[in-house]
Design a protein around this motif. Structure first.
Motif, PDB file in Angstrom:
ATOM      1  N   VAL A 229     -37.309 -26.126 -23.764  1.00 55.36           N
ATOM      2  CA  VAL A 229     -38.339 -25.597 -22.862  1.00 55.36           C
ATOM      3  C   VAL A 229     -37.687 -24.547 -21.965  1.00 55.36           C
ATOM      4  O   VAL A 229     -36.623 -24.795 -21.393  1.00 55.36           O
ATOM      5  CB  VAL A 229     -38.932 -26.734 -21.991  1.00 55.36           C
ATOM      6  CG1 VAL A 229     -39.888 -26.166 -20.950  1.00 55.36           C
ATOM      7  CG2 VAL A 229     -39.651 -27.749 -22.870  1.00 55.36           C
ATOM      8  N   LYS A 230     -38.308 -23.372 -21.893  1.00 53.12           N
ATOM      9  CA  LYS A 230     -37.755 -22.307 -21.039  1.00 53.12           C
ATOM     10  C   LYS A 230     -38.538 -22.237 -19.742  1.00 53.12           C
ATOM     11  O   LYS A 230     -39.769 -22.124 -19.756  1.00 53.12           O
ATOM     12  CB  LYS A 230     -37.810 -20.967 -21.775  1.00 53.12           C
ATOM     13  CG  LYS A 230     -37.171 -19.833 -20.987  1.00 53.12           C
ATOM     14  CD  LYS A 230     -36.930 -18.636 -21.873  1.00 53.12           C
ATOM     15  CE  LYS A 230     -36.328 -17.476 -21.115  1.00 53.12           C
ATOM     16  NZ  LYS A 230     -36.080 -16.308 -21.965  1.00 53.12           N
ATOM     17  N   ILE A 231     -37.826 -22.269 -18.630  1.00 54.49           N
ATOM     18  CA  ILE A 231     -38.519 -22.360 -17.338  1.00 54.49           C
ATOM     19  C   ILE A 231     -38.340 -21.090 -16.493  1.00 54.49           C
ATOM     20  O   ILE A 231     -37.435 -20.291 -16.711  1.00 54.49           O
ATOM     21  CB  ILE A 231     -38.050 -23.590 -16.512  1.00 54.49           C
ATOM     22  CG1 ILE A 231     -36.546 -23.529 -16.227  1.00 54.49           C
ATOM     23  CG2 ILE A 231     -38.410 -24.871 -17.222  1.00 54.49           C
ATOM     24  CD1 ILE A 231     -36.108 -24.504 -15.151  1.00 54.49           C
ATOM     25  N   ASN A 259     -36.217 -17.762 -17.188  1.00 51.56           N
ATOM     26  CA  ASN A 259     -36.974 -16.547 -17.475  1.00 51.56           C
ATOM     27  C   ASN A 259     -36.836 -15.562 -16.299  1.00 51.56           C
ATOM     28  O   ASN A 259     -36.071 -15.812 -15.362  1.00 51.56           O
ATOM     29  CB  ASN A 259     -38.441 -16.915 -17.728  1.00 51.56           C
ATOM     30  CG  ASN A 259     -39.061 -16.025 -18.785  1.00 51.56           C
ATOM     31  OD1 ASN A 259     -38.894 -14.798 -18.740  1.00 51.56           O
ATOM     32  ND2 ASN A 259     -39.759 -16.606 -19.740  1.00 51.56           N
ATOM     33  N   THR A 260     -37.574 -14.472 -16.337  1.00 53.19           N
ATOM     34  CA  THR A 260     -37.520 -13.458 -15.268  1.00 53.19           C
ATOM     35  C   THR A 260     -38.183 -13.989 -13.989  1.00 53.19           C
ATOM     36  O   THR A 260     -38.963 -14.942 -14.038  1.00 53.19           O
ATOM     37  CB  THR A 260     -38.245 -12.178 -15.715  1.00 53.19           C
ATOM     38  OG1 THR A 260     -39.593 -12.531 -16.078  1.00 53.19           O
ATOM     39  CG2 THR A 260     -37.571 -11.542 -16.904  1.00 53.19           C
ATOM     40  N   THR A 261     -37.883 -13.328 -12.866  1.00 56.04           N
ATOM     41  CA  THR A 261     -38.422 -13.804 -11.583  1.00 56.04           C
ATOM     42  C   THR A 261     -39.456 -12.840 -10.998  1.00 56.04           C
ATOM     43  O   THR A 261     -39.392 -11.629 -11.219  1.00 56.04           O
ATOM     44  CB  THR A 261     -37.281 -13.998 -10.558  1.00 56.04           C
ATOM     45  OG1 THR A 261     -37.854 -14.445  -9.321  1.00 56.04           O
ATOM     46  CG2 THR A 261     -36.499 -12.718 -10.293  1.00 56.04           C
ATOM     47  N   VAL A 311     -29.270 -18.326 -18.855  1.00 55.66           N
ATOM     48  CA  VAL A 311     -29.615 -16.908 -19.032  1.00 55.66           C
ATOM     49  C   VAL A 311     -30.142 -16.345 -17.719  1.00 55.66           C
ATOM     50  O   VAL A 311     -30.880 -17.006 -17.009  1.00 55.66           O
ATOM     51  CB  VAL A 311     -30.612 -16.710 -20.213  1.00 55.66           C
ATOM     52  CG1 VAL A 311     -31.829 -17.578 -20.080  1.00 55.66           C
ATOM     53  CG2 VAL A 311     -31.033 -15.267 -20.377  1.00 55.66           C
ATOM     54  N   GLY A 312     -29.695 -15.131 -17.414  1.00 56.27           N
ATOM     55  CA  GLY A 312     -30.121 -14.466 -16.179  1.00 56.27           C
ATOM     56  C   GLY A 312     -28.924 -13.755 -15.562  1.00 56.27           C
ATOM     57  O   GLY A 312     -28.071 -14.393 -14.950  1.00 56.27           O
ATOM     58  N   GLY A 313     -28.844 -12.443 -15.785  1.00 53.62           N
ATOM     59  CA  GLY A 313     -27.821 -11.638 -15.132  1.00 53.62           C
ATOM     60  C   GLY A 313     -26.421 -11.768 -15.700  1.00 53.62           C
ATOM     61  O   GLY A 313     -25.455 -11.375 -15.041  1.00 53.62           O
TER      62      GLY A 313
HETATM   63  C1  LIG Z   1     -38.447  -6.493 -21.605  1.00 50.19           C
HETATM   64  C2  LIG Z   1     -38.240  -7.976 -21.593  1.00 50.19           C
HETATM   65  C3  LIG Z   1     -39.000  -8.784 -22.423  1.00 50.19           C
HETATM   66  C4  LIG Z   1     -38.832 -10.169 -22.409  1.00 50.19           C
HETATM   67  N1  LIG Z   1     -39.575 -10.942 -23.245  1.00 50.19           N
HETATM   68  C5  LIG Z   1     -39.393 -12.297 -23.243  1.00 50.19           C
HETATM   69  C6  LIG Z   1     -40.150 -13.121 -24.121  1.00 50.19           C
HETATM   70  O1  LIG Z   1     -40.941 -12.652 -24.935  1.00 50.19           O
HETATM   71  N2  LIG Z   1     -39.950 -14.477 -24.038  1.00 50.19           N
HETATM   72  C7  LIG Z   1     -39.062 -15.034 -23.148  1.00 50.19           C
HETATM   73  O2  LIG Z   1     -38.916 -16.255 -23.093  1.00 50.19           O
HETATM   74  N3  LIG Z   1     -38.311 -14.252 -22.336  1.00 50.19           N
HETATM   75  C8  LIG Z   1     -38.458 -12.912 -22.366  1.00 50.19           C
HETATM   76  N4  LIG Z   1     -37.690 -12.142 -21.535  1.00 50.19           N
HETATM   77  C9  LIG Z   1     -36.743 -12.800 -20.600  1.00 50.19           C
HETATM   78  C10 LIG Z   1     -35.314 -12.832 -21.154  1.00 50.19           C
HETATM   79  O3  LIG Z   1     -35.232 -13.585 -22.339  1.00 50.19           O
HETATM   80  C11 LIG Z   1     -34.377 -13.461 -20.099  1.00 50.19           C
HETATM   81  O4  LIG Z   1     -34.769 -14.788 -19.852  1.00 50.19           O
HETATM   82  C12 LIG Z   1     -34.383 -12.702 -18.782  1.00 50.19           C
HETATM   83  O5  LIG Z   1     -34.469 -11.322 -19.007  1.00 50.19           O
HETATM   84  C13 LIG Z   1     -33.124 -12.979 -17.959  1.00 50.19           C
HETATM   85  O6  LIG Z   1     -31.970 -12.589 -18.667  1.00 50.19           O
HETATM   86  P1  LIG Z   1     -31.202 -11.191 -18.388  1.00 50.19           P
HETATM   87  O7  LIG Z   1     -30.972 -11.123 -16.912  1.00 50.19           O
HETATM   88  O8  LIG Z   1     -29.949 -11.276 -19.211  1.00 50.19           O
HETATM   89  O9  LIG Z   1     -32.107 -10.117 -18.859  1.00 50.19           O
HETATM   90  C14 LIG Z   1     -37.855 -10.747 -21.541  1.00 50.19           C
HETATM   91  C15 LIG Z   1     -37.076  -9.927 -20.728  1.00 50.19           C
HETATM   92  C16 LIG Z   1     -37.246  -8.554 -20.745  1.00 50.19           C
HETATM   93  C17 LIG Z   1     -36.382  -7.706 -19.850  1.00 50.19           C
END
Ligand SMILES: Cc1cc2nc3c(=O)[nH]c(=O)nc-3n(C[C@H](O)[C@H](O)[C@H](O)COP(=O)(O)O)c2cc1C
Length: 378
Positions: A229-231, A259-261, A311-313
Motif C-alpha cells: 500500500v502506498k501512502i 507519494n507526493t505532498t 521513496v521521496g527525495g
Molecule cells: C510526474 C509524476 C508522476 C507520478 N505518478 C505517480 C503514479 O502514477 N503513481 C504513484 O504511486 N506515484 C506517482 N508519482 C510519485 C512518485 O512515485 C514518488 O512517490 C514521488 O515522486 C516521490 O519520489 P521522488 O521525490 O523521488 O520523486 C509521480 C511523481 C511524479 C513526479
C-alpha cells in the motif's frame, strides 16, 4: 557521462516544457535500448558494477534501488531501465480504463529546489492496452531482468464505492507479468482518492485484490503476488496508525512511503513562488525529510518485520542510506532522475555498498532500521 548529462542533455531538456522533456528522455532511453550495442553502452556507462543483494517479496534484488511509479506509466522503456541497472521497475499508475489525465501543463520543475510539482491525474493507456503491450514484450524479449512492479490507480470515472473493482480488474489483467503490486490510494491528483486510505475503503480494495490473487494463484503454478500500500505524506498521526493497522490486518505485505505532498517549501525565487502555487503533488528534495520521518513512524507502528519501501527525495547514496537506517528495505526515486540523469543508479548503489562496508555489515539488511538501536549497541 554523468558529467556529459549535466553539461549537455539536462540544460537542453530544461529549456523544454517539463512533460515534453520527460517524453523525449523516455523515447531516447527506449531507442538506445532497442539494439544490443545500445544496451551495452547503457550498461557500461550507468549500471553499477557491485551488487548489494536484498532478499524480499520472494525475489533476490541485486541491490535496493528501483524506479518509482509515474516515470514509465505505460511500460515503454523496460529494456532501458534494465540496461541502466535498476534493481526493480515500477510501472504505472495503471487504471482499469485508459485516460488522458488532467489538462496540460500539468508538470512543473523547480530547478533551484530540485523539486517537481505535478497534477498528471493518472494519464495512462489503461490496463487492457498495457496487458497487450506486456504480453507482446515478454513474447519478443522475455521478462524484464529486474522484478516488475505495477502501481495500481483508480480510473477517474469510477466512483469511490466501485474503486475496489477498478483496482482488482487491473490487477487481474496484469497479474501474469507482475512481481509486486502497489495499491496507490495516495495520489493527490484524482479527486478524493486519498479518502480510500481510510479503513473501510482500503479494506475493500485489499479484499478484492486478495480474491484475484488467490483465484489466479490456485489456477496456475505462480505464488500469490505481494500487495503493498502506498501512502501520502500528508496524514495526521492518528490516520497513519489506522492505515497501517488496516493494511496489516488485511494482508498487505508492506508499505511504500511515500507519494507526493500537498505541502510546499519556502520558495527560493519569485519564479519558484509562482510554481509552488500550482496545484498538485510536490516531489524531490523538499519531500525528503518528511518521507524519511514517515518511514520511522510506520516502522514503529508496524514493527521491524513488515517491509517498507522508501521513496521521496532520494538523490544520492546518503539520502538512500538515511531511508534504510530509518527502516526502508528498498528505496526508489523519480525526481532525482530528472535532475541527475541515469548516472544516479551507479552513484547510489556504489555509495550504499561503501557505507555498508564502513559500518561493518555483511548484508544491507543489517542496516535496515539501525537508527532504532542506541548508538552504543550498533
Ligand atoms: C510526474 C509524476 C508522476 C507520478 N505518478 C505517480 C503514479 O502514477 N503513481 C504513484 O504511486 N506515484 C506517482 N508519482 C510519485 C512518485 O512515485 C514518488 O512517490 C514521488 O515522486 C516521490 O519520489 P521522488 O521525490 O523521488 O520523486 C509521480 C511523481 C511524479 C513526479
Amino acid at each position: 557521462m554523468g558529467v556529459g548529462y549535466k553539461l549537455f542533455a539536462r540544460p537542453a531538456l530544461a529549456l523544454q516544457d517539463s512533460e515534453r522533456a520527460h517524453k523525449r528522455s523516455l523515447r531516447m532511453l527506449r531507442w538506445m535500448a532497442a539494439t544490443a550495442p545500445g544496451r551495452l553502452m547503457l550498461r557500461s556507462l550507468y549500471a553499477p558494477r557491485r551488487t548489494v543483494p536484498v532478499n524480499l517479496f520472494g525475489h533476490e534484488y541485486k541491490h535496493p534501488f528501483g524506479l518509482a511509479a509515474g516515470m514509465d506509466k505505460n511500460a515503454e522503456a523496460l529494456r532501458g531501465w534494465d540496461a541502466i541497472g535498476l534493481a526493480f521497475i515500477e510501472i504505472g499508475g495503471v487504471t482499469m480504463l485508459g485516460q488522458e489525465g488532467n489538462p496540460k501543463p500539468r508538470m512543473f520543475r523547480a530547478d533551484a529546489s530540485k523539486a517537481l510539482v505535478n497534477r498528471m491525474g493518472f494519464n495512462n493507456q489503461g490496463s487492457e492496452a498495457i496487458q497487450r503491450h506486456l504480453e507482446a514484450h515478454v513474447r519478443r524479449y522475455g521478462r524484464p531482468k529486474a522484478p516488475l512492479w505495477v502501481n495500481l490507480g483508480k480510473s477517474k470515472v469510477t466512483s469511490l464505492e466501485d474503486a475496489h473493482t477498478d483496482y482488482a480488474t487491473t490487477m487481474e489483467r496484469l497479474w501474469k507479468h507482475t512481481d509486486v503490486f502497489v495499491i496507490n490510494v495516495s495520489s493527490p491528483n484524482t479527486p478524493h482518492l486519498r479518502t480510500l486510505q481510510n479503513d473501510e475503503g482500503l479494506q475493500r480494495i485489499l479484499d478484492a485484490c486478495h480474491e484475484v490473487n488467490q483465484r489466479l494463484s490456485a489456477s496456475t503454478t505462480k505464488d500469490e503476488i505481494p500487495l503493498l500500500v502506498k501512502i501520502a505524506p500528508d496524514v495526521a498521526d492518528e490516520q497513519l496508525e489506522l492505515i497501517v493497522r488496516t493494511a496489516q490486518a488485511n494482508g498487505a505485505a508492506g508499505m511504500v512511503v511515500s507519494n507526493t505532498t500537498l505541502a510546499r517549501p519556502e520558495p527560493r525565487s519569485s519564479k519558484e513562488k509562482h510554481l509552488f502555487e500550482e496545484q498538485g503533488g510536490l516531489s524531490g528534495q523538499p519531500l525528503k525529510n518528511r518521507s524519511t520521518e514517515l518511514i520511522r513512524q510506520v516502522r514503529s507502528l508496524a514493527g521491524p518485520d513488515w517491509p517498507i519501501v522508501g521513496v521521496g527525495g532520494v538523490a544520492n547514496a546518503d539520502d538512500a542510506w538515511e531511508k534504510i537506517r530509518a527502516g526502508a528495505s528498498l528505496v526508489q526515486a523519480y525526481s532525482a532522475f530528472v535532475f541527475e540523469g541515469p548516472a544516479l543508479v551507479k552513484s547510489v548503489v556504489h555509495g550504499l555498498d561503501k557505507r555498508r562496508r564502513s559500518a561493518g555489515f555483511e548484508t544491507l539488511q543489517q542496516a535496515v532500521g539501525m537508527d532504532d538501536v542506541p548508538a552504543e549497541d550498533c
